[in-house]
Design a protein around this motif. Structure first.
Motif, PDB file in Angstrom:
ATOM      1  N   ARG A 142       0.822  -1.205   0.000  1.00  0.00           N
ATOM      2  CA  ARG A 142       0.000   0.000   0.000  1.00  0.00           C
ATOM      3  C   ARG A 142       0.860   1.261   0.000  1.00  0.00           C
ATOM      4  NH1 ARG A 142      -3.245  -2.917   3.813  1.00  0.00           N
ATOM      5  NH2 ARG A 142      -2.203  -1.799   5.491  1.00  0.00           N
ATOM      6  N   ALA A 143       1.953   1.230   0.781  1.00  0.00           N
ATOM      7  CA  ALA A 143       2.852   2.394   0.820  1.00  0.00           C
ATOM      8  C   ALA A 143       3.500   2.622  -0.541  1.00  0.00           C
ATOM      9  CB  ALA A 143       3.936   2.189   1.886  1.00  0.00           C
ATOM     10  N   HIS A 144       3.890   1.521  -1.199  1.00  0.00           N
ATOM     11  CA  HIS A 144       4.525   1.631  -2.521  1.00  0.00           C
ATOM     12  C   HIS A 144       3.577   2.274  -3.528  1.00  0.00           C
ATOM     13  CE1 HIS A 144       6.574   0.571  -6.248  1.00  0.00           C
ATOM     14  NE2 HIS A 144       5.438   0.036  -6.658  1.00  0.00           N
ATOM     15  N   PHE A 145       2.348   1.764  -3.577  1.00  0.00           N
ATOM     16  CA  PHE A 145       1.419   2.295  -4.578  1.00  0.00           C
ATOM     17  C   PHE A 145       0.960   3.708  -4.234  1.00  0.00           C
ATOM     18  CE2 PHE A 145       1.068  -2.223  -5.731  1.00  0.00           C
ATOM     19  CZ  PHE A 145       1.237  -2.096  -7.100  1.00  0.00           C
ATOM     20  N   SER A 146       0.985   4.036  -2.940  1.00  0.00           N
ATOM     21  CA  SER A 146       0.675   5.411  -2.558  1.00  0.00           C
ATOM     22  C   SER A 146       1.762   6.357  -3.076  1.00  0.00           C
ATOM     23  CB  SER A 146       0.571   5.513  -1.032  1.00  0.00           C
ATOM     24  OG  SER A 146       0.345   6.859  -0.645  1.00  0.00           O
ATOM     25  N   LYS A 147       3.025   5.938  -2.905  1.00  0.00           N
ATOM     26  CA  LYS A 147       4.135   6.749  -3.434  1.00  0.00           C
ATOM     27  C   LYS A 147       4.091   6.809  -4.955  1.00  0.00           C
ATOM     28  CE  LYS A 147       7.502   4.595  -1.328  1.00  0.00           C
ATOM     29  NZ  LYS A 147       8.878   4.231  -0.906  1.00  0.00           N
ATOM     30  N   MET A 148       3.723   5.686  -5.563  1.00  0.00           N
ATOM     31  CA  MET A 148       3.636   5.663  -7.021  1.00  0.00           C
ATOM     32  C   MET A 148       2.550   6.612  -7.520  1.00  0.00           C
ATOM     33  SD  MET A 148       3.013   2.396  -9.551  1.00  0.00           S
ATOM     34  CE  MET A 148       4.599   1.681  -9.121  1.00  0.00           C
ATOM     35  N   ASP A 149       1.434   6.651  -6.801  1.00  0.00           N
ATOM     36  CA  ASP A 149       0.359   7.560  -7.198  1.00  0.00           C
ATOM     37  C   ASP A 149       0.827   9.018  -7.103  1.00  0.00           C
ATOM     38  OD1 ASP A 149      -1.331   5.466  -7.705  1.00  0.00           O
ATOM     39  OD2 ASP A 149      -2.357   5.568  -5.759  1.00  0.00           O
ATOM     40  N   GLU A 150       1.554   9.323  -6.023  1.00  0.00           N
ATOM     41  CA  GLU A 150       2.080  10.685  -5.878  1.00  0.00           C
ATOM     42  C   GLU A 150       3.071  11.004  -7.001  1.00  0.00           C
ATOM     43  OE1 GLU A 150       3.789  10.938  -2.028  1.00  0.00           O
ATOM     44  OE2 GLU A 150       1.879  10.687  -0.946  1.00  0.00           O
ATOM     45  N   HIS A 151       3.948  10.019  -7.299  1.00  0.00           N
ATOM     46  CA  HIS A 151       4.923  10.194  -8.381  1.00  0.00           C
ATOM     47  C   HIS A 151       4.201  10.422  -9.715  1.00  0.00           C
ATOM     48  CE1 HIS A 151       8.234   9.275 -11.147  1.00  0.00           C
ATOM     49  NE2 HIS A 151       7.408   8.421 -11.734  1.00  0.00           N
ATOM     50  N   ASN A 152       3.202   9.598  -9.980  1.00  0.00           N
ATOM     51  CA  ASN A 152       2.474   9.723 -11.248  1.00  0.00           C
ATOM     52  C   ASN A 152       1.764  11.069 -11.356  1.00  0.00           C
ATOM     53  OD1 ASN A 152       3.298   7.177 -12.016  1.00  0.00           O
ATOM     54  ND2 ASN A 152       1.429   6.165 -11.333  1.00  0.00           N
ATOM     55  N   ASP A 153       1.262  11.547 -10.225  1.00  0.00           N
ATOM     56  CA  ASP A 153       0.596  12.856 -10.244  1.00  0.00           C
ATOM     57  C   ASP A 153       1.591  13.966 -10.580  1.00  0.00           C
ATOM     58  OD1 ASP A 153      -1.837  11.758  -9.655  1.00  0.00           O
ATOM     59  OD2 ASP A 153      -1.739  12.154  -7.498  1.00  0.00           O
ATOM     60  N   ARG A 154       2.794  13.888  -9.983  1.00  0.00           N
ATOM     61  CA  ARG A 154       3.822  14.911 -10.275  1.00  0.00           C
ATOM     62  C   ARG A 154       4.231  14.855 -11.740  1.00  0.00           C
ATOM     63  NH1 ARG A 154       5.963  13.044  -5.352  1.00  0.00           N
ATOM     64  NH2 ARG A 154       7.556  11.860  -6.476  1.00  0.00           N
ATOM     65  N   VAL A 155       4.431  13.650 -12.251  1.00  0.00           N
ATOM     66  CA  VAL A 155       4.811  13.485 -13.656  1.00  0.00           C
ATOM     67  C   VAL A 155       3.726  14.039 -14.570  1.00  0.00           C
ATOM     68  CG1 VAL A 155       5.185  11.758 -15.468  1.00  0.00           C
ATOM     69  CG2 VAL A 155       6.347  11.527 -13.275  1.00  0.00           C
ATOM     70  N   LYS A 156       2.484  13.734 -14.230  1.00  0.00           N
ATOM     71  CA  LYS A 156       1.374  14.188 -15.070  1.00  0.00           C
ATOM     72  C   LYS A 156       1.295  15.711 -15.091  1.00  0.00           C
ATOM     73  CE  LYS A 156      -3.607  13.608 -15.744  1.00  0.00           C
ATOM     74  NZ  LYS A 156      -4.850  13.000 -15.218  1.00  0.00           N
ATOM     75  N   ARG A 157       1.453  16.326 -13.922  1.00  0.00           N
ATOM     76  CA  ARG A 157       1.379  17.792 -13.877  1.00  0.00           C
ATOM     77  C   ARG A 157       2.509  18.422 -14.694  1.00  0.00           C
ATOM     78  NH1 ARG A 157       0.087  16.762  -8.407  1.00  0.00           N
ATOM     79  NH2 ARG A 157       2.235  17.178  -7.782  1.00  0.00           N
ATOM     80  N   ALA A 158       3.737  17.861 -14.568  1.00  0.00           N
ATOM     81  CA  ALA A 158       4.877  18.411 -15.307  1.00  0.00           C
ATOM     82  C   ALA A 158       4.669  18.280 -16.813  1.00  0.00           C
ATOM     83  CB  ALA A 158       6.163  17.694 -14.885  1.00  0.00           C
ATOM     84  N   LYS A 159       4.167  17.151 -17.250  1.00  0.00           N
ATOM     85  CA  LYS A 159       3.966  16.944 -18.687  1.00  0.00           C
ATOM     86  C   LYS A 159       2.787  17.762 -19.214  1.00  0.00           C
ATOM     87  CE  LYS A 159       6.285  12.512 -19.031  1.00  0.00           C
ATOM     88  NZ  LYS A 159       6.257  11.099 -19.423  1.00  0.00           N
ATOM     89  N   GLU A 160       1.786  17.949 -18.358  1.00  0.00           N
ATOM     90  CA  GLU A 160       0.664  18.785 -18.797  1.00  0.00           C
ATOM     91  C   GLU A 160       1.095  20.244 -18.991  1.00  0.00           C
ATOM     92  OE1 GLU A 160      -2.239  17.987 -15.799  1.00  0.00           O
ATOM     93  OE2 GLU A 160      -3.323  16.522 -17.048  1.00  0.00           O
ATOM     94  N   GLU A 161       2.076  20.703 -18.198  1.00  0.00           N
ATOM     95  CA  GLU A 161       2.609  22.065 -18.392  1.00  0.00           C
ATOM     96  C   GLU A 161       3.299  22.176 -19.747  1.00  0.00           C
ATOM     97  OE1 GLU A 161       5.135  22.955 -15.135  1.00  0.00           O
ATOM     98  OE2 GLU A 161       3.522  23.004 -13.634  1.00  0.00           O
ATOM     99  N   ILE A 162       4.059  21.153 -20.114  1.00  0.00           N
ATOM    100  CA  ILE A 162       4.724  21.148 -21.421  1.00  0.00           C
ATOM    101  C   ILE A 162       3.684  21.119 -22.537  1.00  0.00           C
ATOM    102  CG2 ILE A 162       6.202  19.776 -22.944  1.00  0.00           C
ATOM    103  CD1 ILE A 162       7.770  18.916 -20.490  1.00  0.00           C
ATOM    104  N   ILE A 163       2.662  20.289 -22.366  1.00  0.00           N
ATOM    105  CA  ILE A 163       1.610  20.184 -23.385  1.00  0.00           C
ATOM    106  C   ILE A 163       0.907  21.528 -23.553  1.00  0.00           C
ATOM    107  CG2 ILE A 163      -0.625  19.126 -23.902  1.00  0.00           C
ATOM    108  CD1 ILE A 163       0.440  16.580 -22.508  1.00  0.00           C
TER     109      ILE A 163
END
Length: 424
Positions: A203-224
Motif C-alpha cells: 500500500r505504501a509503494h502504490f501510494s508513493k507511485m500515485d504521488e509520483h504519477n501525479d507529479r509526472v502528469k502535472r509536469a507533462k501537462e505544463e509542457i503540453i
C-alpha cells in the motif's frame, strides 16, 4: 460390531466338542482340559441350552473376525486396541461354549498385529508431522523472503499473486496435513506477520507511485499546455527551437503510469504535428517557388566547372567572380539542395585558389634567388664529383666506384629539384 442373529442355526456337533449339559440343565465349557460352569437356561432342553451358549461364542467369534478385518485395513490402532480389550474381557468370563484356545490365539495374533500397526502408524504420523511442519516452514520462509525483497527489486503484481497462493497452500496444508497446534500457531504468527508487512509495504509503494504519477502528469501537462499554445505560430525557426527544447524537457521527466503517459504523449505529439505539418507545407511552397532559382544555379555550376583545370589563375579568378555575382543574384534554392550546390561551388573556388597559390610559390622572387645561388654552387661541385668517379673507375675499386656514383647521383637529383625554382 454386528452379532450373529439368534435365529441362525448353531453347529451343535462342534459345540459338544467343547461343552456339555448336565442332567439338572447346567452348561459347562472345557478350556485347556479344565471345565468351567457357564450357566443354566431354565425351561429349555439340553440342546437348546447348549445352542444358546454356543451362539454367544459364535457372536464373539464374529466380532473377532470383524476386528481382524479392521486390522487388515489399517484402522486406527488406538481404536483397535479398545475393541481388542473389550473382546478379551468377554472371553475371560468363560460364559460361552466354544473353542476358547483357538479364539484366544486369534486375539493374541490380533494383539501382535495391532502393536506393529501402532508403531507403523506412529511413524507415519511423525513423518506426516515433519512433512506438515516442513511444508508450513517453507510457506513462511518464502513469505518472509518476499517481504525482505528491496522495494526497487520487487515485482508487486507477481508477489501479490504469490502471497495469495501461499495463503491457499497454508489452508490446504491445514486440511490435509495436521501438526501439533502449538507448533502450527507459532508458524502461523510468523506467516500472518509477513502477510501484514507485505500488504502494508504494498500500500505504501502504490501510494508513493500515485504521488509520483501525479507529479509526472502535472509536469507533462505544463509542457503540453505550452506546445498547444505555440502550435499555430509561423515563426518557423524560433518556434522549432522551442519545440526542440520542450522535447528535451519531456525526456528529462521520468515515466508515469503507462496509460497516463501514452495519453499525454498523444496530446503532445498532436500539438507538435500541427506546427511541423504547417511548417512543412510552407517550406514545400517555398521549395516550389525556388525551383527556378535552382535551375539557374545548376547552369552556373556547369559554367564554373568549365574553368577547370586552371591554366591561367588570374583569368579563372576573374571569370569565377562574375559567376559568383550571378549566383548571389539568383536567390535561394529549395532547402534540400542548398548544401549540395553550395558545396559544388566551393570546391570549384578551392581549385582556382589552389592554382593561384601554386603559381605564386613557383614565382616567389626571394625563393627563386636562393635556389639559383645554391644551384650554382651545386653545379660547380658536379665537376669535382665526376672527376672522383673517373678516378675510382680507373682504380677498379668497386667500393670507391659505388660511393662516388652514389654521391654524384644525389647531387644531380638536388640540382634537378632546384632547377624548378630557377628564373627562366
Amino acid at each position: 460390531m454386528t452379532t450373529k442373529s439368534d435365529d441362525m442355526p448353531v453347529n451343535l456337533e462342534q459345540a459338544r466338542k467343547f461343552g456339555r449339559v448336565s442332567d439338572d440343565g447346567h452348561v459347562f465349557v472345557l478350556v485347556d482340559g479344565e471345565e468351567f460352569a457357564v450357566g443354566q437356561l431354565p425351561n429349555a432342553s439340553a440342546d437348546e441350552a447348549l445352542a444358546y451358549f454356543a451362539r454367544k461364542f459364535e457372536n464373539v467369534q464374529a466380532q473377532v473376525t470383524l476386528l481382524e478385518s479392521r486390522v487388515a485395513n489399517n484402522a486406527p490402532a488406538a481404536e483397535l486396541q479398545k475393541n481388542l480389550e473389550s473382546l478379551a474381557s468377554m472371553v475371560a468370563v468363560r460364559n460361552m461354549v466354544g473353542d476358547y484356545a483357538s479364539l484366544q490365539q486369534r486375539l493374541t495374533t490380533i494383539h501382535e498385529k495391532i502393536s506393529s500397526l501402532g508403531v507403523a502408524q506412529r511413524e507415519r504420523r511423525e513423518a506426516e508431522r515433519e512433512r506438515g511442519l516442513k511444508l508450513r516452514e517453507e510457506i513462511v520462509l518464502e513469505a518472509e523472503k518476499i517481504v525482505a525483497t528491496p522495494e526497487d527489486q520487487i515485482n508487486w503484481r507477481n508477489s501479490f499473486s504469490r502471497m495469495g497462493e501461499l495463503f491457499n497452500a497454508w489452508k490446504q496444508a491445514q486440511r490435509t496435513v495436521h501438526v501439533p497446534k502449538a507448533l502450527e500457531d507459532e508458524l502461523w504468527v510468523r506467516f500472518r506477520a509477513a502477510r501484514t508487512a507485505f500488504e502494508r509495504n504494498r500500500r505504501a509503494h502504490f501510494s508513493k507511485m500515485d504521488e509520483h504519477n501525479d507529479r509526472v502528469k502535472r509536469a507533462k501537462e505544463e509542457i503540453i499546455a505550452r506546445a498547444e499554445q505555440i502550435q499555430h505560430s509561423t515563426e518557423w525557426a524560433e518556434t522549432g527551437r522551442e519545440y526542440a527544447a520542450l522535447m528535451r524537457s519531456w525526456r528529462e521527466i521520468p515515466r508515469g503510469s503507462r496509460q497516463s503517459d501514452d495519453a499525454l504523449w498523444t496530446r503532445f505529439r498532436a500539438a507538435q504535428d500541427v506546427f511541423f505539418d504547417a511548417r512543412a507545407a510552407a517550406e514545400a511552397e517555398l521549395d516550389e517557388k525556388y525551383a527556378a532559382n535552382l535551375a539557374v544555379k545548376e547552369a552556373l555550376l556547369v559554367e564554373a566547372r568549365a574553368l577547370l583545370p586552371v591554366e591561367d589563375p588570374k583569368a579563372a579568378k576573374a571569370a569565377f567572380a562574375k559567376i559568383q555575382d550571378r549566383w548571389d543574384a539568383a536567390g535561394m534554392v529549395p532547402r534540400n539542395d542548398v548544401r549540395r550546390v553550395n558545396s559544388e561551388l566551393a570546391k570549384i573556388q578551392a581549385e582556382i585558389d589552389g592554382a593561384e597559390q601554386a603559381k605564386w610559390k613557383r614565382t616567389d622572387p626571394a625563393k627563386t634567388a636562393r635556389a639559383n645561388s645554391l644551384l650554382a654552387q651545386i653545379e660547380q661541385s658536379l665537376a669535382a664529383l665526376e672527376a672522383d668517379l673517373a678516378a675510382a673507375q680507373a682504380s677498379g675499386d668497386a667500393k670507391k666506384i659505388a660511393k662516388a656514383t652514389e654521391a654524384l647521383e644525389a647531387r644531380r637529383a638536388w640540382a634537378a629539384t632546384l632547377q624548378g625554382f630557377e628564373v627562366k
